[in-house]
Design an enzyme around this catalytic site. Structure first.
Site, mmCIF file in Angstrom:
data_model
loop_
_atom_site.group_PDB
_atom_site.id
_atom_site.type_symbol
_atom_site.label_atom_id
_atom_site.label_comp_id
_atom_site.label_asym_id
_atom_site.label_seq_id
_atom_site.Cartn_x
_atom_site.Cartn_y
_atom_site.Cartn_z
ATOM 1 N N ASP A 3 -42.500 -16.722 14.215
ATOM 2 C CA ASP A 3 -41.229 -17.594 14.564
ATOM 3 C C ASP A 3 -41.369 -17.644 15.982
ATOM 4 O O ASP A 3 -41.472 -16.615 16.597
ATOM 5 C CB ASP A 3 -40.011 -16.925 14.018
ATOM 6 C CG ASP A 3 -38.869 -17.576 14.077
ATOM 7 O OD1 ASP A 3 -38.885 -18.843 14.110
ATOM 8 O OD2 ASP A 3 -37.701 -17.006 14.177
ATOM 9 N N ASN A 37 -34.166 -21.984 8.467
ATOM 10 C CA ASN A 37 -34.355 -20.564 8.974
ATOM 11 C C ASN A 37 -33.023 -19.913 9.180
ATOM 12 O O ASN A 37 -32.092 -20.517 9.688
ATOM 13 C CB ASN A 37 -34.803 -20.969 10.595
ATOM 14 C CG ASN A 37 -36.216 -21.214 10.687
ATOM 15 O OD1 ASN A 37 -36.908 -21.531 9.780
ATOM 16 N ND2 ASN A 37 -36.799 -21.196 11.723
ATOM 17 N N ILE A 38 -33.211 -18.678 8.478
ATOM 18 C CA ILE A 38 -31.863 -17.873 8.449
ATOM 19 C C ILE A 38 -32.367 -16.422 9.377
ATOM 20 O O ILE A 38 -33.083 -15.816 8.672
ATOM 21 C CB ILE A 38 -31.629 -17.800 7.188
ATOM 22 C CG1 ILE A 38 -30.952 -19.282 6.882
ATOM 23 C CG2 ILE A 38 -30.208 -16.816 7.205
ATOM 24 C CD1 ILE A 38 -31.060 -19.569 5.259
ATOM 25 N N ASP A 39 -31.420 -16.258 10.279
ATOM 26 C CA ASP A 39 -31.628 -14.683 10.899
ATOM 27 C C ASP A 39 -30.376 -14.187 11.015
ATOM 28 O O ASP A 39 -29.956 -13.267 10.499
ATOM 29 C CB ASP A 39 -32.222 -14.778 11.988
ATOM 30 C CG ASP A 39 -32.726 -13.481 12.653
ATOM 31 O OD1 ASP A 39 -32.334 -12.324 11.972
ATOM 32 O OD2 ASP A 39 -33.113 -13.245 13.724
ATOM 33 N N SER A 40 -29.242 -15.143 11.687
ATOM 34 C CA SER A 40 -28.127 -14.623 12.147
ATOM 35 C C SER A 40 -27.191 -14.085 10.931
ATOM 36 O O SER A 40 -26.504 -13.128 10.765
ATOM 37 C CB SER A 40 -27.181 -15.531 13.015
ATOM 38 O OG SER A 40 -27.815 -15.737 14.228
ATOM 39 N N GLU A 98 -42.588 -27.700 17.450
ATOM 40 C CA GLU A 98 -40.985 -28.108 17.754
ATOM 41 C C GLU A 98 -40.860 -29.143 18.854
ATOM 42 O O GLU A 98 -41.604 -29.081 19.865
ATOM 43 C CB GLU A 98 -40.406 -27.079 18.073
ATOM 44 C CG GLU A 98 -38.806 -27.233 18.467
ATOM 45 C CD GLU A 98 -37.996 -25.937 18.607
ATOM 46 O OE1 GLU A 98 -38.266 -25.066 17.779
ATOM 47 O OE2 GLU A 98 -36.591 -26.265 18.898
ATOM 48 N N HIS A 112 -34.421 -25.051 12.619
ATOM 49 C CA HIS A 112 -33.777 -23.544 12.994
ATOM 50 C C HIS A 112 -32.241 -23.657 13.282
ATOM 51 O O HIS A 112 -31.542 -24.624 12.811
ATOM 52 C CB HIS A 112 -34.623 -23.598 14.505
ATOM 53 C CG HIS A 112 -36.018 -23.399 14.519
ATOM 54 N ND1 HIS A 112 -36.461 -22.151 14.638
ATOM 55 C CD2 HIS A 112 -37.043 -24.227 13.878
ATOM 56 C CE1 HIS A 112 -37.886 -22.321 14.421
ATOM 57 N NE2 HIS A 112 -38.442 -23.390 13.866
ATOM 58 N N HIS A 143 -29.266 -21.459 17.563
ATOM 59 C CA HIS A 143 -29.405 -20.076 17.249
ATOM 60 C C HIS A 143 -27.938 -19.154 17.573
ATOM 61 O O HIS A 143 -27.218 -19.556 18.531
ATOM 62 C CB HIS A 143 -30.599 -19.436 17.992
ATOM 63 C CG HIS A 143 -31.891 -20.135 17.710
ATOM 64 N ND1 HIS A 143 -32.588 -20.931 18.533
ATOM 65 C CD2 HIS A 143 -32.580 -20.027 16.694
ATOM 66 C CE1 HIS A 143 -33.735 -21.172 17.854
ATOM 67 N NE2 HIS A 143 -33.646 -20.651 16.893
ATOM 68 N N GLY A 144 -27.882 -18.215 16.685
ATOM 69 C CA GLY A 144 -26.999 -17.227 16.903
ATOM 70 C C GLY A 144 -25.737 -17.376 16.241
ATOM 71 O O GLY A 144 -25.642 -18.290 15.092
HETATM 72 P P1 13P Z 1 -29.798 -18.459 12.973
HETATM 73 O O1 13P Z 1 -29.373 -17.843 14.350
HETATM 74 O O2 13P Z 1 -28.943 -19.671 13.065
HETATM 75 O O3 13P Z 1 -30.006 -17.504 11.913
HETATM 76 O O4 13P Z 1 -31.358 -18.978 13.323
HETATM 77 C C1 13P Z 1 -32.571 -18.345 13.091
HETATM 78 C C2 13P Z 1 -33.765 -19.107 13.482
HETATM 79 O O5 13P Z 1 -33.625 -20.299 13.682
HETATM 80 C C3 13P Z 1 -34.989 -18.458 13.574
HETATM 81 O O6 13P Z 1 -35.902 -18.967 14.175
HETATM 82 O O1 G3H Z 2 -34.750 -17.934 16.693
HETATM 83 C C1 G3H Z 2 -34.811 -16.704 16.833
HETATM 84 C C2 G3H Z 2 -34.645 -15.575 15.619
HETATM 85 O O2 G3H Z 2 -33.179 -15.442 15.375
HETATM 86 C C3 G3H Z 2 -35.355 -14.296 16.388
HETATM 87 O O3 G3H Z 2 -34.612 -13.694 17.120
HETATM 88 O O4 G3H Z 2 -36.155 -13.143 18.940
HETATM 89 O O5 G3H Z 2 -33.835 -11.909 18.611
HETATM 90 O O6 G3H Z 2 -36.030 -11.533 17.056
HETATM 91 P P1 G3H Z 2 -35.144 -12.417 17.904
HETATM 92 ZN ZN ZN Z 3 -35.472 -20.625 15.665
#
Ligand code: 13P
Ligand code: G3H
Ligand code: ZN
Length: 311
Positions: A82, A256-259, A134, A213, A180-181
């Protein structure tokens, strides 16, 4: 089943009007929560690793944990870098067993982005690895660079054909208003995505997989648990799920899902620790946290992405 690339996944997702979930992984509990959910609903998966994740957990640990998930689930899983910032990071992941990498040249000029992305594509393709590029900048915090919401620049559809043709990328991340976030919109602001840009990109790049993203919904249930148990996440706002469902029906094949994973995990830990202040066995507080991740991911796969039963 060995790790797969995203080629087949995206082809089927495009044709079927659904999207694949790309979930960020940083440790064993996160990988287990995600893959247990996917196994139950038989969904293909992209597990993605950021530079921060590689620094925190180390490349080898993450690769072997994902290998364990493959053995456990027998699902089609792609292992993806990523936000690769440079050629060397991408090369290290390609050489180190990843099946997909992102080269994020979005902060460079159009010309430099093309040059960098093309170089990564040439190396990746020679090793059977696919590449995400991107175009356009997301608002919010992306790695170490803080691009203010005001300066966020949406993808310019008139650039996408040249970018894809000259670089040879396999998928393209675009900026249509996600970020993001956990603070994607200001309080009182109406969440809005530029579907007009997505439609124009789709028209210019027929049958080409698009990536979103910054697509967490910042599930209010988890924010509330965190806030009730000593946290402070006032004004956290994400992307409404109906907008993601709409995007998944269009050219968007990877979301994409992280937060949301972070919030689910944190909510589980906070809730447990506040109810059991004398406990200190990590297995006790990480179990409900991992269960939250599983619930969250299952809901995404079935009700947002629509990729259940597509493994
Ligand atoms: P979120 O912060 O919305 O989860 O996005 C994650 C992401 O785009 C990782 O590349
Ligand atoms: O897009 C970013 C992702 O949420 C990854 O976050 O760089 O803190 O691991 P990170
Ligand atoms: Zn991202």
């Amino acid at each position: 089943m060995p790790l797969v690339t995203t080629t087949e996944m995206f082809k089927k997702a495009y044709e079927g009007g659904y999207a694949i979930g790309a979930f960020n992984v940083n440790n064993m509990e996160i990988i287990q929560g995600i893959t247990e959910a996917a196994k139950e609903v038989q969904a293909p998966l992209i597990l993605q690793v950021s530079a921060g994740a590689r620094k925190y957990a180390k490349h080898a640990y993450l690769v072997h944990l994902v290998q364990a998930a493959l053995e456990d689930t027998n699902l089609p899983i792609a292992l993806h870098l990523d936000h690769g910032a440079d050629f060397e990071t991408c090369k290290s992941c390609i050489d180190g067993g990843f099946t997909s990498v992102m080269i994020d040249g979005s902060h460079h000029s159009f010309k430099d982005n093309i040059e960098l992305t093309k170089r990564v594509v040439e190396y990746a393709h020679s090793k059977g690895v696919v590449v995400e590029g991107e175009l356009g900048q997301l608002a919010g915090i992306e790695d170490d660079v803080n691009v203010s919401a005001e300066n966020a620049s949406y993808t310019q559809p008139e650039q996408v054909e040249e970018f894809v043709k000259s670089t040879g990328v396999d998928s393209l991340a675009i900026a249509i208003g996600t970020s993001h976030g956990a603070f994607k919109f200001k309080p009182g602001q109406n969440p809005k995505l530029r579907f007009d840009i997505l439609k124009e990109v789709e028209k210019r790049l027929p049958n080409f997989p698009i990536v979103l993203h910054g697509a967490s919904s910042v599930i209010p249930e988890y924010v509330e648990i965190i806030n009730k148990n000593g946290g402070n996440l006032a004004d956290a706002i994400g992307i409404p799920e109906d907008m993601l469902r709409e995007a998944a029906k269009m050219a968007v094949c990877k979301i994409n899902i992280d937060s949301d994973l972070r919030l689910a995990l944190t909510a589980g830990i906070r809730e447990y620790m506040f109810a059991n202040p004398s406990h200190f066995d990590p297995r006790q507080y990480l179990s409900p946290a991992r269960a939250n991740i599983k619930d969250l991911v299952k809901n995404k796969l079935v009700h947002v992405l629509g990729c259940n039963g597509k493994a």
